[in-house]
Design a protein around this motif. Sequence first.
Motif, PDB file in Angstrom:
ATOM      1  N   ASN A  82       0.818  -1.203   0.000  1.00  0.00           N
ATOM      2  CA  ASN A  82       0.000   0.000   0.000  1.00  0.00           C
ATOM      3  C   ASN A  82       0.858   1.260   0.000  1.00  0.00           C
ATOM      4  O   ASN A  82       0.697   2.148   0.819  1.00  0.00           O
ATOM      5  N   ILE A  83       1.790   1.264  -0.926  1.00  0.00           N
ATOM      6  CA  ILE A  83       2.694   2.400  -1.062  1.00  0.00           C
ATOM      7  C   ILE A  83       2.530   2.952  -2.480  1.00  0.00           C
ATOM      8  O   ILE A  83       2.551   2.199  -3.442  1.00  0.00           O
ATOM      9  N   GLY A  84       2.336   4.256  -2.584  1.00  0.00           N
ATOM     10  CA  GLY A  84       2.234   4.876  -3.904  1.00  0.00           C
ATOM     11  C   GLY A  84       3.615   5.243  -4.413  1.00  0.00           C
ATOM     12  O   GLY A  84       4.424   5.770  -3.661  1.00  0.00           O
ATOM     13  N   VAL A  85       3.895   4.928  -5.677  1.00  0.00           N
ATOM     14  CA  VAL A  85       5.213   5.247  -6.221  1.00  0.00           C
ATOM     15  C   VAL A  85       5.045   6.083  -7.491  1.00  0.00           C
ATOM     16  O   VAL A  85       4.248   5.749  -8.354  1.00  0.00           O
ATOM     17  N   LEU A 154      -1.765   8.576  -5.724  1.00  0.00           N
ATOM     18  CA  LEU A 154      -2.493   9.068  -4.547  1.00  0.00           C
ATOM     19  C   LEU A 154      -3.908   8.523  -4.457  1.00  0.00           C
ATOM     20  O   LEU A 154      -4.507   8.489  -3.378  1.00  0.00           O
ATOM     21  N   VAL A 155      -4.455   8.070  -5.595  1.00  0.00           N
ATOM     22  CA  VAL A 155      -5.893   7.805  -5.684  1.00  0.00           C
ATOM     23  C   VAL A 155      -6.336   6.698  -4.742  1.00  0.00           C
ATOM     24  O   VAL A 155      -7.472   6.687  -4.275  1.00  0.00           O
ATOM     25  N   PHE A 156      -5.437   5.761  -4.428  1.00  0.00           N
ATOM     26  CA  PHE A 156      -5.853   4.642  -3.575  1.00  0.00           C
ATOM     27  C   PHE A 156      -5.488   4.893  -2.114  1.00  0.00           C
ATOM     28  O   PHE A 156      -5.468   3.972  -1.304  1.00  0.00           O
ATOM     29  N   GLU A 157      -5.239   6.158  -1.774  1.00  0.00           N
ATOM     30  CA  GLU A 157      -4.947   6.572  -0.407  1.00  0.00           C
ATOM     31  C   GLU A 157      -3.889   5.702   0.245  1.00  0.00           C
ATOM     32  O   GLU A 157      -4.117   5.018   1.243  1.00  0.00           O
TER      33      GLU A 157
ATOM     34  N   SER B 306       3.300  -1.792  -7.442  1.00  0.00           N
ATOM     35  CA  SER B 306       3.165  -0.758  -6.416  1.00  0.00           C
ATOM     36  C   SER B 306       1.716  -0.293  -6.313  1.00  0.00           C
ATOM     37  O   SER B 306       1.296   0.207  -5.287  1.00  0.00           O
ATOM     38  N   LEU B 307       0.953  -0.459  -7.393  1.00  0.00           N
ATOM     39  CA  LEU B 307      -0.449  -0.044  -7.364  1.00  0.00           C
ATOM     40  C   LEU B 307      -1.346  -1.146  -6.824  1.00  0.00           C
ATOM     41  O   LEU B 307      -2.565  -1.029  -6.840  1.00  0.00           O
ATOM     42  N   GLY B 308      -0.740  -2.254  -6.399  1.00  0.00           N
ATOM     43  CA  GLY B 308      -1.526  -3.272  -5.714  1.00  0.00           C
ATOM     44  C   GLY B 308      -1.895  -4.462  -6.575  1.00  0.00           C
ATOM     45  O   GLY B 308      -2.684  -5.301  -6.150  1.00  0.00           O
ATOM     46  N   ALA B 309      -1.351  -4.550  -7.803  1.00  0.00           N
ATOM     47  CA  ALA B 309      -1.722  -5.661  -8.677  1.00  0.00           C
ATOM     48  C   ALA B 309      -0.832  -6.863  -8.390  1.00  0.00           C
ATOM     49  O   ALA B 309       0.388  -6.730  -8.289  1.00  0.00           O
ATOM     50  N   THR B 310      -1.460  -8.038  -8.281  1.00  0.00           N
ATOM     51  CA  THR B 310      -0.682  -9.267  -8.173  1.00  0.00           C
ATOM     52  C   THR B 310       0.021  -9.496  -9.505  1.00  0.00           C
ATOM     53  O   THR B 310      -0.313  -8.874 -10.507  1.00  0.00           O
TER      54      THR B 310
END
Lengths: 396, 404
Positions: A82-85, A154-157, B306-310
Motif C-alpha cells: 500500500n505504497i504509492g510510487v 495518490l488515488v488509492f490513499e 506498487s499499485l496493488g496488482a498481483t
Amino acid sequence: MKSAADAFVEFAQVGKSYDGHTLAVEDFSLRIPQGEFVTLLGPSGCGKTTCLKMLAGFEHPTAGEIFLKGQPVGQIRAHKRNIGVVFQQYALFPHMTVAENLAFPLQARRVPAQQVAASVARALDMVQLSDFADRLPGQMSGGQQQRAAIARALVFEPDIVLMDEPLGALDRRLREEMQYEIRRLQQRLGVTMLYVTHDQGEAMAMSDRVAVMSEGRIQQIASPEVLYEEPERVFVATFIGENNLLDGRVVEWDAASCRVDVGDGAGKPAIVQAFPVAVDGADQPTKLAIRPERVALNPPSGSYSNVFDAKVLDMIFMGDHLRLHTEVLGRAPFIVKIPNIVGHGAVLPGDTVQLGWLVTDCRALDATGSASAYSAAPEQDRVPIATSTETAPARG
Amino acid sequence: MAAGKASVSRPRTRVNALMLTLPLVAFIAVTFVAPLISMMARGVYDPTVADIMPETIAALQSWDRQGLPPEEVYAAAARELTLAREERTIGRLATRLNRQAAGTRSVITRTGRALNRGAEPPWSESLPEIHEAWGEPEVWETLLLTGDRFTADYYLNAVDLQRTVDGDIVRQPETRRVYVDLFIRTIGVSLSVTLLCLAIGYPLAGFIAHAPPRRARLLLTLVLLPFWTSLLVRTTSWIVLLQQQGVINDILVWAGLVPDTERLTLVYNMTGTLVAMTHVLLPFMVLPLYSVMSGIPGVQMQAAASLGATWPRAFLRVYLPQSMPGVGAGCLLVFILAIGYYITPALVGGQSGQLISNLIAYHIQTSLNWGLGAALGTILFAAVVLLFVFYDRVLGLDRMKLGA
C-alpha cells in the motif's frame, strides 16, 4: 531492533549490496513520522533510489530491517505494501486512458465500480486533469503525464508516497511549478512522502527534512535551513549551496570557538577563528567552510573577528549580486558575493581589499570528506547546480 | 529565386528517384507478378480440347443430348483425332479428358491408333467398333464439358466438387474427395504450429527482452542460429533425433519410460511435421515479440505491483496488452509461413503429415496437372490475403512490429 512505535516509516541499519561485496547502501537509518515530507538528496549512484526501491518492495535489504507502521515489511510483497510510487519516467500504462490508469489500483483492490469512478474523478480534479480523463498518456505533455502519475499514486490513499526524481524530465519552469503543486498536495492530504532527487533546489523548496546522501550513507539529515546554515560535514557544506574551503590545523580549541592555522606550513602561521563542528581538540586537521555571502567587504574595524587582506582577481557582475574572485591567505579563488545594493562600493580587479567574517560563519568541519567525493562517483544524470569552491594552498 | 529553383528541382528529383526504383519494379514484375498471374490463369484457362477438337465441339453444340450425337459429330471427331495423332497432340488431349472422367485416356489413345491404321465411315458405326465408349453418351458429355477454353473445373476440383453435363455442381465421388480435408488439415497444422511457437516463443522472448544486455545478446544469437543453418540440415537432424532408433527414443527406453518393443513413432507422421515446423518457424515468432517486449520498460511491472496488482493481474492488464502488437505480428508471420510450408512436411511428414503445398508440388512436378496445381495455389494465396485483410481490420497492420 529498537521500537518503531512513533515512526511511521523506519529504516533500521539497512544495508544493500547487489554483488555481495560493494555496498550500495550502508547502515542506513531513518525515521519518518506520519505526514512528513522527507527528501533523500545526493548525487547519482549514492544509493538514494535503492532505499526507495527497498521501501517499495522492488529490492530487498541485505542487512537491517524496514518497518512500516511498526511492522517489518521484509515478508510483505510489493503489491501488498500500500505504497504509492511515482517514477521518473512516469510509468503510466500507455494502452490505458488516464482514467483507466487511475482506476487500475482501485480495481486491483476490488473497489466497487461506482466508488472507483468517484475516486478517479476526485483525483483528476485534484491535479486539474478532469478534461483529460479519456486521453491516452501519449497524447499529453510531460507535465500532464506527471500530474496523472501523481494522481495515480495518490488515488488509492496509500500509507506513504514515494517519488523517484519525478520532475527530472521536465523543463525548469514546469519543474518549479510542479514542486509547488506536489508540496501543496502533500500538505493538503497530510500524506507521508519520501522523495528522491539530486537537485538541491528541489529538496530545499519542498521538504520538511532533507537527508543528504553520499556513497550509500546519510551524511546529514536536517531541515533545509539547518542544512544550509549548519552543515556538519564538508560534503554537505559543498553539496548544498556554495562554500569556500580552507585547509588548516586546529591550534587551540574549546567548545565555543577554535583557532585554526591555515598557513601553508612553511611561512608564518595564519590564524583564523572558527566555530568547531567536527573537531574536538587541538592539532586536528580540518577544513573551514565559509559561505561567500557571509564575507564582508572592507568591514568596519572591530566588528569581525576574522579580517584579512585580499587581492581582487576578478569581478563578475551577476545582476542581483557581484561575484568577486579573490586571493586571501595565499588561497585563490576565494569567492565573495556582494549584494547589488546602494553603496556596495566599487571594486576593480587588482584592488586590495579587506575581507571579514564572523566566527559563527566559519565552520571547522572534517578534513576527510571533500567535494571530490561525489564528482568521482559514476555520473548518470546531471550533477547538482551547486558549485563548490575548494581553495587549495597556493604553491610557491 | 531560391523558392523557384526548389519548385523546379523537386519534380525532377522525384522522377529521378522513381527511375532508380524502376529496375527493381521491372525485376519484380518479370520474376514475380507475371509468373503469378500466368499461374493463376492456368487455373481457369485450358484451351487443350477447344484447340485440338474445335469442329467436334462446335458440332456437339447442336446435340440435343437425347441418345447419341448425329453422324456429323462422329465425322468431325474422327477427322480431328486422326489429325491430333499425326501432330502428336493426342496425348495431351487424352490426359485432359482423363482428368474429367477417369478411363477416357484409353478410349482416345486406342481410337487414335485404330484411325491411324485406317477406318471407314460411317463413323457413327466404326467408332463404337473401335471402342464401345463411343456408343455411350458419357464420352460425348465429357468432350462437351471440357470444350470451353475457360473452365471452373480446376477450382471445383480443388474443393472436391465437379460439374455435371447439365451444369449442376455436385460433390466428387467419395474416393476422390481429397483437397478439402487437406486444406482443413493444413490450416489445423498451421494453427497448431502458431500456437506452439507462441507458447514457446512468448516466455523466451520475454526472458531475452528483460535479461541483462550481455545475456540477451547471447540468447538472441542462439535463437538466430537456426537461421544460418540450412533448412535441410535442420530438418534432417530432426529425423536423427525423432526416428524409432533415434536419440529421443533411445533416451526414453534407457530411462524405462517406454518399452524397447514399443518405441514411439515420432517422425514420418503429423508429430514429426509439428515438431520440425515449430522449430524452424520459432525465430519468426521470437523476433517480433522480442522487438516489442524490449520496448516495454521494466518499470511498468514495478508500477503495477506498487499499485496493488498481483503478478498475474499485472501481466494480464499491463504487460500482455502492450506486447499484443508483437503477438499479432509473430502469429501472422508464422501462420502464413506455415500454411505454405513445403520442405519440412515433405521430409518428415510421411503420409499423414503431408500438407496442401506438398500436393501442389505433386501436381506441378509429377502429375503435371498444372491447372489443378494453379487452382490449389490460388486458393491458398487467397486465404493468406484474406487473413491479412482480416488482421488489418481487427488489429491494424500499422500496429504490427516486425523487427527491432
